[in-house]
Design a protein around this motif. Structure first.
Motif, PDB file in Angstrom:
ATOM      1  N   ARG B  16      30.992  -2.155   5.888  1.00 42.62           N
ATOM      2  CA  ARG B  16      30.462  -2.321   7.419  1.00 42.62           C
ATOM      3  C   ARG B  16      29.839  -0.977   7.690  1.00 42.62           C
ATOM      4  O   ARG B  16      28.636  -1.458   8.331  1.00 42.62           O
ATOM      5  CB  ARG B  16      31.693  -2.620   8.049  1.00 42.62           C
ATOM      6  N   PHE B  39      27.111   0.963  -3.243  1.00 46.53           N
ATOM      7  CA  PHE B  39      27.288   1.051  -4.667  1.00 46.53           C
ATOM      8  C   PHE B  39      28.584   2.089  -4.797  1.00 46.53           C
ATOM      9  O   PHE B  39      29.490   1.663  -5.710  1.00 46.53           O
ATOM     10  CB  PHE B  39      25.968   1.747  -5.339  1.00 46.53           C
ATOM     11  N   MET B  42      31.519  -0.205  -4.457  1.00 50.71           N
ATOM     12  CA  MET B  42      32.005  -1.085  -5.631  1.00 50.71           C
ATOM     13  C   MET B  42      32.272  -0.099  -6.636  1.00 50.71           C
ATOM     14  O   MET B  42      33.546  -0.483  -7.241  1.00 50.71           O
ATOM     15  CB  MET B  42      30.444  -1.623  -6.230  1.00 50.71           C
ATOM     16  N   MET B  43      32.064   0.913  -6.840  1.00 52.57           N
ATOM     17  CA  MET B  43      32.505   1.885  -7.996  1.00 52.57           C
ATOM     18  C   MET B  43      33.930   2.340  -7.712  1.00 52.57           C
ATOM     19  O   MET B  43      34.933   2.379  -8.601  1.00 52.57           O
ATOM     20  CB  MET B  43      31.773   3.077  -8.067  1.00 52.57           C
ATOM     21  N   PHE B  46      35.979  -0.854  -8.607  1.00 49.22           N
ATOM     22  CA  PHE B  46      36.164  -0.923  -9.960  1.00 49.22           C
ATOM     23  C   PHE B  46      37.112   0.275 -10.609  1.00 49.22           C
ATOM     24  O   PHE B  46      37.736  -0.029 -11.345  1.00 49.22           O
ATOM     25  CB  PHE B  46      34.699  -0.839 -10.705  1.00 49.22           C
ATOM     26  N   LEU B  50      40.522  -0.026 -12.634  1.00 46.80           N
ATOM     27  CA  LEU B  50      40.518   0.566 -13.930  1.00 46.80           C
ATOM     28  C   LEU B  50      41.860   1.241 -13.958  1.00 46.80           C
ATOM     29  O   LEU B  50      42.451   1.470 -14.960  1.00 46.80           O
ATOM     30  CB  LEU B  50      39.220   1.314 -14.106  1.00 46.80           C
ATOM     31  N   PHE B  53      44.878  -0.707 -14.186  1.00 47.03           N
ATOM     32  CA  PHE B  53      44.805  -1.397 -15.529  1.00 47.03           C
ATOM     33  C   PHE B  53      45.157  -0.395 -16.713  1.00 47.03           C
ATOM     34  O   PHE B  53      46.128  -0.928 -17.540  1.00 47.03           O
ATOM     35  CB  PHE B  53      43.368  -1.812 -16.050  1.00 47.03           C
ATOM     36  N   MET B  54      44.835   0.857 -16.289  1.00 42.25           N
ATOM     37  CA  MET B  54      45.263   1.656 -17.448  1.00 42.25           C
ATOM     38  C   MET B  54      46.738   2.169 -17.529  1.00 42.25           C
ATOM     39  O   MET B  54      47.365   2.513 -18.410  1.00 42.25           O
ATOM     40  CB  MET B  54      44.305   2.981 -17.499  1.00 42.25           C
ATOM     41  N   ARG B  57      49.658  -1.762 -15.838  1.00 37.93           N
ATOM     42  CA  ARG B  57      48.859  -2.824 -16.305  1.00 37.93           C
ATOM     43  C   ARG B  57      49.821  -4.269 -15.692  1.00 37.93           C
ATOM     44  O   ARG B  57      49.031  -5.231 -15.476  1.00 37.93           O
ATOM     45  CB  ARG B  57      48.751  -3.066 -17.755  1.00 37.93           C
ATOM     46  N   VAL B  68      41.305  -7.809  -3.037  1.00 35.29           N
ATOM     47  CA  VAL B  68      40.210  -8.926  -2.562  1.00 35.29           C
ATOM     48  C   VAL B  68      40.581  -9.573  -1.255  1.00 35.29           C
ATOM     49  O   VAL B  68      39.697  -9.754  -0.464  1.00 35.29           O
ATOM     50  CB  VAL B  68      39.992  -9.976  -3.835  1.00 35.29           C
ATOM     51  N   LEU B  72      38.763  -9.481   2.272  1.00 35.70           N
ATOM     52  CA  LEU B  72      38.301 -10.580   2.890  1.00 35.70           C
ATOM     53  C   LEU B  72      39.057 -10.705   4.268  1.00 35.70           C
ATOM     54  O   LEU B  72      38.133 -11.082   5.164  1.00 35.70           O
ATOM     55  CB  LEU B  72      38.470 -11.975   2.021  1.00 35.70           C
ATOM     56  N   PHE B  79      33.886 -11.229  11.176  1.00 30.09           N
ATOM     57  CA  PHE B  79      33.039 -12.437  11.335  1.00 30.09           C
ATOM     58  C   PHE B  79      33.377 -13.008  12.826  1.00 30.09           C
ATOM     59  O   PHE B  79      32.470 -13.382  13.399  1.00 30.09           O
ATOM     60  CB  PHE B  79      33.192 -13.299  10.156  1.00 30.09           C
ATOM     61  N   LEU B  80      34.719 -13.089  13.176  1.00 29.36           N
ATOM     62  CA  LEU B  80      34.907 -13.599  14.054  1.00 29.36           C
ATOM     63  C   LEU B  80      34.672 -12.883  15.258  1.00 29.36           C
ATOM     64  O   LEU B  80      34.278 -13.393  16.479  1.00 29.36           O
ATOM     65  CB  LEU B  80      36.686 -13.957  14.046  1.00 29.36           C
ATOM     66  N   GLY B  81      34.717 -11.394  15.259  1.00 31.31           N
ATOM     67  CA  GLY B  81      34.344 -10.744  16.333  1.00 31.31           C
ATOM     68  C   GLY B  81      32.870 -10.968  16.438  1.00 31.31           C
ATOM     69  O   GLY B  81      32.301 -10.988  17.687  1.00 31.31           O
ATOM     70  N   ALA B  82      31.875 -11.100  15.382  1.00 34.41           N
ATOM     71  CA  ALA B  82      30.470 -11.286  15.800  1.00 34.41           C
ATOM     72  C   ALA B  82      30.393 -12.722  16.541  1.00 34.41           C
ATOM     73  O   ALA B  82      29.389 -13.024  16.974  1.00 34.41           O
ATOM     74  CB  ALA B  82      29.786 -11.285  14.348  1.00 34.41           C
TER      75      ALA B  82
END
Lengths: 257, 89
Positions: B16, B39, B42-43, B46, B50, B53-54, B57, B68, B72, B79-82
């Motif tokens: 945001r 970017f 996202m890194m 991920f 990772l 996972f390592m 697991r 996620v 969300l 979204f509702l605020g907008a």
């Protein structure tokens, strides 16, 4: 390794049946697939988005979301409908708008990890393309009459054998349209989803490897981020292409020469 | 589970803030900054997946799902605020 094999199998199995607590979701002979489920999710999200956004309609939008929706609708009206069909295009804004936003939401929802794009199933896109084929031909026949519309395939002012050949080409190109329209959207969305999945599986393979290969896992992760950005772009572009082609087909049926 | 949700919410806030860099004064520069920050977001996502996972697991699915979901939930709140009606002054 077995887990990776299962992952690839699941990834490539386009129409996996959705199971809830180990049971299929079925009604008579109809079984709900993963893609059909996310198609329904996208439907609900699209409807909710617009219902919430236009709750209190006013001449000048009084919410940020309202302004955003107005921009979207104006884009559909001006850049998709009027541009391709002329002033007559205003009549088709609801149809083109529904196609554009529903395809867009389907494509975007497929980018959420664990979700699938409803448009990544050939059954969905073929159905839409055939429907569009019927609609734009019906619009052409309604405006020009059946004979007038059919006559438009026959070019004027050229020798009969050439005209016959051109008419044949025109008919073939019309018949191929549902296929090209559906395969373009389906292939892009399905392939994008598979590519992202394959890179995830590739990362897992590298992590499970030994020595230097473990460190190499950083590369597919970085690439995954770039691919996600690309897929975001593809999701928007494919929705635009699907909608703009529909507009062009309707425009062609309305303004025959 | 809570860690995933909190991280998801923080990443949503990051996304945001990055989008807020796009201003009418400098839309291109803002876009570049937003892309770079997203970017990074996202890194981080991920990278955290990772790491789980390592090192843990078995908790991977729960962590990923809560990450996620956290993202969300914050996105839906915004979204509702907008969608809230703003009074003209």
């Amino acid at each position: 390794m077995e887990m990776i094999g299962e992952g690839v199998k699941e990834l490539l199995h386009e129409l996996s049946v959705l199971t809830v607590a180990g049971h299929k979701v079925e009604a008579g002979q109809f079984v709900l697939t993963n893609y059909a489920f996310f198609l329904l999710i996208a439907f609900v999200v699209t409807v909710l988005f617009f219902m919430i956004g236009v709750r209190k309609v006013s001449l000048v939008p009084n919410s940020r979301l309202g302004s955003m929706i107005e921009m979207g609708v104006e884009f559909v009206r001006d850049s998709l409908c009027i541009e391709s069909m002329g002033p007559e295009g205003k009549k088709y804004v609801p149809f083109i708008g529904t196609i554009f936003f529903y395809v867009l939401f389907n494509n975007l929802i497929g980018l959420i990890p664990g979700f699938k794009p409803g448009t990544g199933s050939m059954g969905t896109t073929v159905t839409w393309a055939v429907l569009i084929f019927i609609v734009y031909n019906a619009i052409g026949i309604k405006k020009h009459g059946l004979w007038g519309y059919l006559k438009s395939f026959w070019p004027k002012g050229v020798a009969a054998p050439i005209a016959a050949f051109v008419a044949l080409l025109e008919i073939v190109s019309q018949m191929v349209r549902p296929l090209t329209l559906s395969v373009r959207l389906y292939a892009n969305m399905y392939a994008g989803h598979v590519v992202l999945g394959i890179f995830s599986i590739f990362t897992v393979m590298l992590i499970e490897a030994s020595g230097v290969m473990k460190i190499m896992a950083v590369l597919p992760i970085a690439l995954q981020v770039v691919l996600y950005a690309l897929e975001l772009f593809v999701a928007v572009i494919q929705a635009y292409i699907f909608a703009v082609l529909t507009s062009v087909y309707i425009g062609g049926a309305l303004n025959t020469h | 589970m809570l860690g995933g949700a909190v991280l998801g919410a923080i990443l949503a806030a990051g996304a945001r803030v990055s989008v807020g860099r796009i201003t009418p004064d400098d839309p291109i520069g803002g876009m570049v900054q937003a892309a770079a920050l997203n970017f990074l977001v996202m890194m981080v996502a991920f990278g955290s997946l990772l790491a789980v996972f390592m090192f843990a697991r078995s908790a991977m699915f729960v962590f990923g799902a809560s990450l996620v979901s956290g993202f969300l939930v914050v996105a839906v709140v915004w979204f509702l605020g907008a969608a809230r009606t703003q009074n003209a002054h």
